[in-house]
Write an enzyme that holds these catalytic residues in place. Structure first.
Site, PDB file in Angstrom:
ATOM      1  CD  GLU A  39       1.831   4.261   2.558  1.00 26.90           C
ATOM      2  OE1 GLU A  39       2.855   4.966   2.080  1.00 26.90           O
ATOM      3  OE2 GLU A  39       1.188   4.562   3.577  1.00 26.90           O
ATOM      4  CG  ASP A  64      -0.632   9.787   1.828  1.00 26.93           C
ATOM      5  OD1 ASP A  64       0.830   9.804   1.161  1.00 26.93           O
ATOM      6  OD2 ASP A  64      -0.708   9.658   2.911  1.00 26.93           O
ATOM      7  CD  GLU A 120       1.777  11.572   7.682  1.00 26.62           C
ATOM      8  OE1 GLU A 120       3.004  10.862   7.768  1.00 26.62           O
ATOM      9  OE2 GLU A 120       0.965  11.360   7.257  1.00 26.62           O
TER      10      GLU A 120
HETATM   11  C1  GCV Z   1       7.132   8.387   5.796  1.00 22.67           C
HETATM   12  C2  GCV Z   1       2.219   8.332   4.381  1.00 22.67           C
HETATM   13  C3  GCV Z   1       2.431   7.134   4.734  1.00 22.67           C
HETATM   14  C4  GCV Z   1       3.734   7.403   5.937  1.00 22.67           C
HETATM   15  C5  GCV Z   1       4.900   8.544   5.182  1.00 22.67           C
HETATM   16  C6  GCV Z   1       4.126   9.664   4.965  1.00 22.67           C
HETATM   17  C7  GCV Z   1       5.008  10.738   4.397  1.00 22.67           C
HETATM   18  O1  GCV Z   1       1.280   8.763   5.212  1.00 22.67           O
HETATM   19  O2  GCV Z   1       1.710   6.419   5.549  1.00 22.67           O
HETATM   20  O3  GCV Z   1       4.377   6.073   6.235  1.00 22.67           O
HETATM   21  O4  GCV Z   1       5.823   8.694   6.236  1.00 22.67           O
HETATM   22  O5  GCV Z   1       2.976   9.036   4.113  1.00 22.67           O
HETATM   23  O6  GCV Z   1       5.122  10.715   2.941  1.00 22.67           O
HETATM   24  O7  GCV Z   1       5.644  11.386   5.038  1.00 22.67           O
END
Ligand code: GCV
Length: 682
Positions: free
Chosen positions: A395, A367, A288
């Site tokens: 989340e 995820d 990411e």
């Molecule tokens: C910490 C998801 C979340 C992100 C997170 C990412 C990860 O995509 O939305 O906020 O980043 O996972 O686990 O690195």
């Protein structure tokens, strides 16, 4: 002390139960930080007293003896509890084992479990690594935090709700919140369920957080490391892979560059000189947008092993995340899918990581979604230390507003046999045997706490934190058992009937949330940025690749060999199961397959009717929660009653929004009426 809610470990409950206790410590190895902490815990939590020795103390014989050393248990965290001549004896190899045994004794007392004369039991943790990862940032915000501001960082009074913003400017010399009273309580609560590692900062290491690994911040990290060490919890830091550039001023972060390697060696040495008990580094690399070894044409193993070499002299670990996937997908291309990323990257590296590297793998291939199969890597790796990652922070599971007891999902996924057959070892118990170093495997949970009055936003979300610790400690516990424990420990004064109602809500909550959000594993139909509330096509034409692929004829993502090929990454028994729409478990059908709306599920319903039914049923179940909770008015104390009541009202609104948007969407798409004629908006 800024703690209003003691969660499952309330001294006001424990003191009357322990009023007459006399505790004695028998420490063959002498005092250490944990034994001193144990003495403190006895005084802080119980109404009893500490005897000066194991014999009679002023004419009173100790009734609880905690003895460390020479008891021959195979695991240094394990304890044995037995009763003879009226004395409860808690034994272990180490003072930390006694601390665990002491908390277990307190839990037994509140739960009404008694070790009878002549009886006993031994408890030994299922997983050596039992970690909590904080996504806290030095500006006091928490990425995906729903419990208030960071407990580690930030200025009291500033950004107290902790709402997540990407990068706020930080203008203060000391980013630490310094609320040691609250942190002591936090460490106690974590240790009481067996947690033994904590990462202080977010894996997205932004701005000044990159400097936490160097002076002047090391002093503060050392202070926290000392505090947590008393409870047997090792402190770790997330590090930025490009820190040699951003912190060290080098021109490269190439893991094969001798200057880069020397910089990490030097940095690790300085950390361990200041913090000898430091746990190690957590790393999100090539993920990411975060930097990583791929930028230099190196493998993930090259990157992780470089850090492992720097930490090795001090016994430190590198926890290296496997969350590497393509987040620049083209929705038009049905053969590409983020779910296949981790396996493609890491399976060829099985056996290539150093033995102090732990590969931290999200439990599912996507995820932390509401419904996912186990990540194929959890089945396939044979010579790698695995740490399985869960997200306690909700989340995608309702933001700690909607009740959602996530251990139900986690335990279910980890209960699957490692070979996918019917008689294999469950994934949860397979990690040690497949490790390079069996001490370097376990579970990590992304924290769900903050500075809010009840730590976790909604009180019910405390149960997922409790459950995470309990399932790390004992892989044999069922989600139902843990829910019962939590309800009894958290609301001890409410009585069995009320506890039963609370536990019943918890036990069905994960299913309920799934029912009104993600039909048959399809997922990703939530709002674009904050991931709460419905937005059916927010990710449909998007680079992140979360899709439903619904059209007028059907719905679902083809992840078989004719689509993205995820099914091919599983052992043959699971591949054959998942790849065949006639055999695929209903709850994963749309995760693996595009099927027509008229496809008949194993239960006899069509897909579209199932979608309508579960969305109506999910809302009705939330209504039942509201009514059940309302019936506990006067039984539960005011602040916690109101906290839950308010969130259940919000949950009902959310569930109704989901039901109506999902049902309307699929009705419009398919043109198929609800066979029961219920109201679906045109
Ligand atoms: C910490 C998801 C979340 C992100 C997170 C990412 C990860 O995509 O939305 O906020 O980043 O996972 O686990 O690195």
């Amino acid at each position: 002390m800024n703690v209003q809610d003691h969660m499952w470990l309330d001294p006001a409950v424990l003191r009357p139960l322990t009023r007459t206790d006399v505790y004695a410590l028998d420490l063959r190895g002498g005092e250490d930080r944990r034994s001193i902490r144990l003495r403190g815990e006895i005084l802080e939590l119980t109404g009893g007293r500490l005897a000066s020795g194991v014999g009679d103390d002023g004419g009173v014989r100790p009734n609880v003896v905690l003895a460390a050393g020479g008891c021959g248990l195979a695991d240094d965290d394990a304890f044995r509890m037995s009763r003879a001549d009226g004395v409860l004896r808690i034994e272990g190899n180490t003072s930390l084992a006694l601390l665990y045994g002491f908390y277990a004794y307190l839990r037994d007392l509140v739960l009404g479990r008694v070790v009878r004369e002549g009886d006993g039991r031994t408890e030994s943790p299922s997983h050596p690594m039992r970690m909590i990862d904080h996504w806290d940032q030095i500006d006091g915000t928490v990425e995906r935090g729903y419990g208030g501001a960071s407990i580690f960082f930030g200025i009291p009074g500033e950004n107290d709700n902790g709402s997540y913003e990407h990068e706020r400017p930080w203008n203060h010399a000391d980013p630490f919140r310094n609320d040691l009273g609250r942190l002591t309580w936090y460490a106690r609560l974590l240790a009481s369920v067996g947690v033994n590692g904590i990462v202080l900062n977010n894996v997205n290491v932004r701005g000044g957080a990159r400097r936490l690994i160097v002076e002047p911040y090391l002093d503060k990290v050392a202070e926290l490391a000392d505090l947590f060490d008393g409870f047997g919890i090792a402190v770790y830091l997330s590090v930025h892979f490009a820190a040699p550039i951003s912190v060290g001023g080098l021109s490269s972060a190439d893991p094969c560059d001798p200057d880069v390697r020397a910089w990490w060696m030097h940095t690790a040495k300085a950390i361990y000189e200041r913090i000898p008990q430091f746990g190690g580094f957590l790393v999100k690399a090539d993920s990411e947008g975060e930097p990583g070894p791929h930028e230099y044409g190196r493998t993930q193993a090259d990157g992780a092993n470089m850090l492992a070499e720097a930490l090795r002299p001090y016994g430190g670990r590198v926890v290296w995340r496997a969350f590497v996937y393509d987040c620049h997908l083209d929705w038009r291309d049905r053969t590409r899918d983020r779910a296949v990323g981790a396996y493609e990257t890491f399976q060829p590296l099985d056996g290539a990581f150093a033995d102090n590297v732990c590969l931290q793998i999200k439990f599912g291939p996507v995820d932390f979604q509401t419904c996912e199969p186990a990540n194929p890597l959890l089945h396939s790796l044979r010579a790698t230390n695995i740490v399985v990652e869960f997200q306690i922070a909700a989340e995608y599971l309702g933001h700690q507003i909607d009740v959602n007891f996530a251990p139900a999902q986690w335990i279910d996924v980890m209960g699957q046999p490692v070979d996918g057959g019917s008689d294999g070892v469950p994934l949860s118990r397979s990690l040690r045997a497949r490790a390079l170093d069996p001490a370097n495997v376990g579970y990590a949970g992304v924290a769900n706490v903050g500075m809010g009055a009840h730590w976790t936003g909604g009180v019910f979300a405390q149960a997922s934190l409790y459950g995470f610790g309990r399932m790390c400690w004992d892989a044999g516990l069922s989600a139902e058992h843990i829910a019962d424990e939590w309800a009894a420990l958290t609301f001890p004064g409410a009585g069995r009937n009320a506890q039963g109602k609370i536990a019943a809500i918890l036990k069905s909550s994960n299913r309920t949330y799934r029912d009104y959000t993600a039909p048959l594993g399809v997922g990703w139909m939530f709002a674009r940025e904050d991931h709460y509330g419905p937005s059916v096509c927010a990710f449909e034409y998007d680079r992140w690749g979360g899709v439903n692929r619904a059209d007028r004829d059907g719905v679902g993502v083809d992840r078989t060999s004719t689509g993205s090929g995820l099914t091919e990454q599983y052992p043959s028994a699971l591949r054959d199961l998942y790849a065949d729409p006639a055999r695929c478990p209903d709850e994963l059908l749309l995760f693996f397959h595009w099927v027509p709306y008229g496809h008949v599920l194993h239960g006899g319903k069509t897909v579209v009717q199932h979608i309508y039914d579960t969305h109506f049923a999910g809302v009705e179940r939330v209504r039942e929660y509201v009514a059940a909770w309302d019936g506990l008015r006067g039984v539960i104390d005011g602040p916690r009653f109101e906290n839950v009541a308010e969130r259940l009202r919000m949950q009902l609104d959310n569930a109704v929004a989901w039901r109506d948007q999902i049902n309307t969407f699929f009705h419009r798409m398919s043109g198929v009426p609800d066979e029961r004629g219920r109201e679906i908006y045109p």
